[in-house]
Design a protein around this motif. Structure first.
Motif, short mmCIF file in Angstrom:
data_model
loop_
_atom_site.label_atom_id
_atom_site.label_comp_id
_atom_site.label_asym_id
_atom_site.label_seq_id
_atom_site.Cartn_x
_atom_site.Cartn_y
_atom_site.Cartn_z
N ASN A 200 0.80 -1.22 0.00
CA ASN A 200 0.00 0.00 0.00
C ASN A 200 0.84 1.27 0.00
O ASN A 200 0.44 2.28 -0.59
N GLU A 201 1.99 1.23 0.66
CA GLU A 201 2.76 2.46 0.85
C GLU A 201 4.13 2.43 0.18
O GLU A 201 4.84 3.45 0.19
N GLY A 202 4.52 1.28 -0.38
CA GLY A 202 5.82 1.20 -1.04
C GLY A 202 5.87 2.03 -2.31
O GLY A 202 4.84 2.47 -2.84
N ARG A 203 7.08 2.20 -2.80
CA ARG A 203 7.25 2.98 -4.03
C ARG A 203 8.45 2.44 -4.79
O ARG A 203 9.30 1.75 -4.19
N PRO A 204 8.54 2.73 -6.09
CA PRO A 204 9.68 2.24 -6.88
C PRO A 204 11.00 2.69 -6.27
O PRO A 204 11.14 3.83 -5.81
N GLY A 205 11.96 1.79 -6.26
CA GLY A 205 13.30 2.12 -5.76
C GLY A 205 13.54 1.76 -4.31
O GLY A 205 14.68 1.73 -3.86
N VAL A 206 12.48 1.48 -3.56
CA VAL A 206 12.62 1.12 -2.15
C VAL A 206 12.36 -0.37 -2.00
O VAL A 206 11.26 -0.85 -2.27
N ARG A 207 13.40 -1.11 -1.61
CA ARG A 207 13.28 -2.56 -1.40
C ARG A 207 12.87 -2.84 0.05
O ARG A 207 13.34 -2.18 0.97
N PHE A 208 12.02 -3.84 0.20
CA PHE A 208 11.57 -4.22 1.54
C PHE A 208 11.78 -5.71 1.73
O PHE A 208 11.43 -6.52 0.87
N VAL A 209 12.36 -6.06 2.88
CA VAL A 209 12.62 -7.47 3.21
C VAL A 209 12.06 -7.74 4.60
O VAL A 209 12.28 -6.97 5.54
N SER A 210 11.34 -8.85 4.74
CA SER A 210 10.79 -9.26 6.02
C SER A 210 11.36 -10.62 6.39
O SER A 210 11.20 -11.59 5.64
N LEU A 211 12.03 -10.70 7.54
CA LEU A 211 12.64 -11.94 8.02
C LEU A 211 12.12 -12.20 9.44
O LEU A 211 12.67 -11.70 10.42
N VAL A 212 11.04 -12.96 9.52
CA VAL A 212 10.38 -13.17 10.81
C VAL A 212 10.35 -14.65 11.14
O VAL A 212 9.80 -15.45 10.37
N GLU A 213 10.93 -15.03 12.26
CA GLU A 213 10.92 -16.42 12.68
C GLU A 213 9.50 -16.86 13.07
O GLU A 213 8.71 -16.05 13.55
N PRO A 214 9.18 -18.15 12.88
CA PRO A 214 7.87 -18.66 13.31
C PRO A 214 7.81 -18.81 14.82
O PRO A 214 8.41 -19.70 15.40
#
Length: 356
Positions: A232-246
């Motif tokens: 919803n809020e991301g934009r071109p050029g900004v990378r997002f990574v999610s690393l969440v343990e279970p």
């Protein structure tokens, strides 16, 4: 090994698991109104409200819910609603309402106050369900219980947000234009957090369907929330990574951690990359060897100004994060690098690994 039938359901806090399922699929209409403004106007409706009534948001925001009433609406039902709202109490009625087309329909309506820090209503939450002919011919006590438990849970969780945002300002309605604008900014918080709560309820429902689950899968929950924000809020050029343990946590912890993740990741997308064409944002949640979990939100953006406190006590989101931290007995540390910011939060909660 404990059998499914022997294990308590997480949804026992709602008394019936079907209540959560209905809310998660947004099959029930939801309305939030503001009693601190003249005539208690509507400030939020969900998609189910639009589908049920035929009115779009633009046509109802700022109006009192009485526009749904018509010629054959029972005056006693209207009186019961009015009396409960004046007293700041829960109410449940079956009332004849009218769609935008003029078509009448029977509406099962439950209303609950959302209380501020002083115990006074600062909003009212309405949960509505259209009653079909076959439902009107039955006592249908279980359906009423489903709606009642949904309404109670949602009003409680929204109350958690409201209490931290409104605080002592719920002592009296805003009178000056400055006070009204400030109140409207806090009011804007509720609708945008409902989806976050919905994700928690959906994970809660899933936990009950999988008999070997003891809690809510925080890894799945935070991944869904963070990637929804990124979409919803991301934009071109900004990378997002999610690393969440279970990790599994209880319901109240899941709600607080989810809301805090929502605030911090949203804030990073909105402010960390001002004036930049590229950027990197990472959410990481790990189990700590000494117990509890650590959440890290790191970016390589413009950074938080050195003289600016974080979380800010002057912003809506900052006050909410502070309240959530206190409720979790969590600690927050902020590192300001040459580029960007690293926010590290340690939460001392008990949990178990998700079992295969």
């Amino acid at each position: 090994m404990e059998r499914a039938a022997d294990k308590p359901k997480l949804t026992s806090v709602l008394d019936d698991s079907q209540a959560l399922a209905g809310f998660s699929r947004l099959n029930v209409a939801m309305v939030i109104s503001n009693p601190q403004s003249e005539d208690n106007p509507i400030v939020y409706v969900n998609d189910a409200f639009e589908r049920t009534t035929g009115y779009n948001r633009a046509a109802v925001i700022g109006r009192n819910c009485r526009f749904l009433q018509g010629t054959d609406t029972d005056p006693e039902a209207v009186r019961k609603i009015r009396s409960a709202i004046e007293a700041g109490e829960d109410v449940s009625v079956d009332i004849l309402n009218y769609r935008a087309s003029g078509e009448p329909f029977m509406n099962r309506l439950l209303i609950a106050p959302i209380l501020g820090a002083r115990g006074k209503p600062v909003y009212f939450l309405g949960i509505q369900k259209e009653l079909r002919d076959d439902e009107q011919d039955q006592a249908n006590d279980s359906a009423r219980l489903h709606l009642d438990t949904v309404c109670s849970r949602v009003s409680k969780d929204l109350g958690l947000i409201v209490t931290s945002l409104v605080g002592k300002s719920d002592a009296k309605p805003p009178t000056t234009e400055e006070e009204r604008q400030k109140f409207l900014r806090t009011l804007d918080v509720l609708p945008r957090r409902l989806e976050c709560l919905q994700f928690v309820y959906e994970e809660m429902q899933l936990a009950d369907e999988q008999w070997n689950r003891d809690g809510i899968d925080l890894g799945s929950l935070l991944s869904r929330i963070s990637h929804t924000i990124a979409h919803n809020e991301g934009r071109p050029g900004v990378r997002f990574v999610s690393l969440v343990e279970p990790l599994e946590v209880n319901l109240d912890t899941a709600i607080r951690v989810a809301l805090m993740t929502f605030e911090l990741v949203s804030n990073a997308f909105q402010h960390a990359f001002d004036g930049l064409d590229q950027g990197y944002l990472e959410l990481r949640v790990n189990r700590l060897a000494a117990g509890g979990l650590r959440m890290t939100i790191a970016d390589d953006g413009v950074g938080i100004p050195k003289k600016q406190g974080f979380p800010s006590s002057t912003s809506v989101g900052g006050r909410l994060v502070s309240s959530l931290l206190d409720g979790l007995d969590a600690t927050l540390n902020v590192a300001r690098g040459a580029a960007g910011t690293v926010i590290m939060i340690d939460v001392p909660v008990g949990f178990t690994d998700i079992r295969e």
